[in-house]
Write an enzyme that holds these catalytic residues in place. Structure first.
Site: not given
Ligand code: DGL
Length: 282
Positions: A21-22, A53-54, A84, A163, A195, A197
């Site tokens: 994941d990011s 990454y988003g 992710c 977060e 997402c 999160h």
């Molecule tokens: N893990 C990213 C997702 O599922 C969310 C966090 C990010 O923006 O990197 O899209």
């Protein structure tokens, strides 16, 4: 099968599932994998040095994803899980093409769960800007049911709130309602938490949106897809194995790790650090 071949096949199947994941949000997928596949070892790599990454371009997310997947191969991963949504939305074709093991993303499993859940045929999708801009959920949902109506919305403020550990705060409630309220007014009956999160906000969303909206997160369906893949490819770990979870990050853990650990009740053991290495697999 001769005993030596059987031993070699067993060793092959005992290799870990590589998950990335990011950052740390992908531990929601690890949690589902651990519950479903307790014999499987998992090597999780969170690219915390470069999260989020988003908000990044597709080209950048593709490059990062290929680099992180290569690092999982160096850990001897027998398959790669892209935990992710952003990376799944924009980099899955590149990963599938250049990674020499099977790759599973979270978008299709999430779309399958949504199509199974909706009664009205109107599905809402929330995610990062990159995920929503890619249109990946719309494509996946329509490939499963061309009649489906999709209303998608980027919710860039949710990741920072999560977060921060503000899972049950009035301000978080307000922001959820501001983002998701219009989707509900438009008539969705199912909401994809697009997402990794967002499952941490599941409780707050269920409280705010009530029973009439079914919340779908891809973690459980993604774990099911990985199990099916391992069975198909004869890669299931021997039943005598005790699955081990290793978690590595590309930067020092921050307070979000504690938030995720507590919310998911996941024993992540000692966190390892890995430096990002340049993309090598073409
Ligand atoms: N893990 C990213 C997702 O599922 C969310 C966090 C990010 O923006 O990197 O899209």
């Amino acid at each position: 099968m001769p005993a030596s071949n059987e031993k070699a096949a067993g060793a092959e199947r005992s290799r870990p599932i590589g998950v990335f994941d990011s950052g740390i949000g992908g531990l929601t997928v690890v949690s589902a994998l651990r519950a479903l596949l307790p014999n499987e070892s998992i090597f999780y790599l969170g690219d915390t040095a470069r999260v989020p990454y988003g908000g990044k371009s597709a080209a950048t997310v593709q490059r990062y994803s290929l680099e992180i997947a290569s690092m999982l191969l160096e850990e001897n991963a027998k398959t790669v899980v892209v935990a992710c949504n952003t990376a799944s939305a924009v980099a899955l074709p590149q990963l599938t093409e250049s990674v020499p093991v099977r790759v599973t993303g979270v978008i299709l499993p999430g779309a399958q769960a949504a199509v199974a859940a909706t009664r009205s045929g109107h599905v809402g999708v929330i995610g990062t800007r990159a995920t929503i801009k890619s249109g990946a959920y719309e494509r996946a949902l329509r490939s499963l049911n061309p009649e489906i109506r999709v209303t998608a919305r980027a919710c860039p403020l949710l990741v920072p709130l999560i977060e921060e550990g503000w899972l049950e705060q009035p301000i978080t409630d307000q922001i959820i309602l501001k983002y998701v309220g219009p989707l509900v007014d438009e008539g969705i009956d199912t909401l994809v938490l697009g997402c990794t999160h967002y499952p941490l906000l599941r409780k707050a969303m269920a409280r705010l949106l009530g029973d009439s909206i079914t919340l779908v997160d891809s973690a459980q369906n993604c774990a099911n897809a990985v199990r099916d893949l391992l069975v198909r490819e004869n890669l299931r770990a021997p039943e005598t194995d005790t699955g081990r979870l290793q978690v590595a990050l590309t930067d020092q853990p921050d307070s979000f790790l504690r938030v995720a650990r507590e919310a998911l009740q996941l024993d992540v053991g000692e966190i390892q650090l890995r430096e990002v290495s340049p993309h090598v697999h073409q």
